[in-house]
Design an enzyme around this catalytic site. Sequence first.
Site, mmCIF file in Angstrom:
data_model
loop_
_atom_site.group_PDB
_atom_site.id
_atom_site.type_symbol
_atom_site.label_atom_id
_atom_site.label_comp_id
_atom_site.label_asym_id
_atom_site.label_seq_id
_atom_site.Cartn_x
_atom_site.Cartn_y
_atom_site.Cartn_z
ATOM 1 N N TYR A 180 53.984 50.005 99.785
ATOM 2 C CA TYR A 180 54.662 50.927 98.871
ATOM 3 C C TYR A 180 55.475 51.944 99.663
ATOM 4 O O TYR A 180 56.646 52.200 99.364
ATOM 5 C CB TYR A 180 53.632 51.628 97.989
ATOM 6 C CG TYR A 180 54.223 52.598 96.992
ATOM 7 C CD1 TYR A 180 54.691 52.151 95.766
ATOM 8 C CD2 TYR A 180 54.306 53.962 97.274
ATOM 9 C CE1 TYR A 180 55.234 53.033 94.839
ATOM 10 C CE2 TYR A 180 54.849 54.850 96.360
ATOM 11 C CZ TYR A 180 55.312 54.384 95.147
ATOM 12 O OH TYR A 180 55.854 55.259 94.234
ATOM 13 N N SER A 205 60.019 58.606 96.406
ATOM 14 C CA SER A 205 58.613 59.000 96.379
ATOM 15 C C SER A 205 58.331 59.938 97.539
ATOM 16 O O SER A 205 59.100 60.008 98.505
ATOM 17 C CB SER A 205 57.734 57.750 96.492
ATOM 18 O OG SER A 205 56.381 58.067 96.719
#
EC number: 1.1.1.69
Length: 254
Positions: free
Chosen positions: A158, A145
């Site tokens: 996250y 990510s």
Amino acid sequence: MNDLFSLAGKNILITGSAQGIGFLLATGLGKYGAQIIINDITAERAELAVEKLHQEGIQAVAAPFNVTHKHEIDAAVEHIEKDIGPIDVLVNNAGIQRRHPFTEFPEQEWNDVIAVNQTAVFLVSQAVTRHMVERKAGKVINICSMQSELGRDTITPYAASKGAVKMLTRGMCVELARHNIQVNGIAPGYFKTEMTKALVEDEAFTAWLCKRTPAARWGDPQELIGAAVFLSSKASDFVNGHLLFVDGGMLVAV
């Protein structure tokens, strides 16, 4: 030249692939000739995804298991290797998102994010790469990510999980490259998906994103397929430990 990117005869296991980006990657990789092994926590969703791929003329089978439960993972991988065929490529795609201010983040939700986004990558990769080591061949693609490198409000767990997957990718490369196994990551920027739906509908956020990103737009999920094909094919046989950003230039801009 076409053979360089061909996936004909390859078995590709994609975790969390019954929907979203996982299913998109399944479709894209399947169209390059691979047999796709669809994973989901529920058999019903996995079988439905397989049916959709069959309608597209793509070879696919279902392998439902919980990516956070080691005993399920080990049993499923042994079943695949014995009854379906060797796993040539593993795509660690399964992931979840939870949003809270850092000081109020519930411990259980932290644990959930880490379990699915981080620990599952370790567990599934460990089970699959044991067989790859025996064969002296294989590829692993970890879906990372922008938050593997950048932080953002309300998603600290996250970001922590994706930063860990970046380093897991590098550590796996160091240990597994000698066995002719390539371990790389794809780091998507901001794409229009179910996970980002709330942000897409937020006009202020979209305006900020378009200003922040050199490409000045949201990414189309279809634009992730090329990176996955490259890292799954022999075109990437000497690419290892690399994190491929597909982000419209966002990471390099200030």
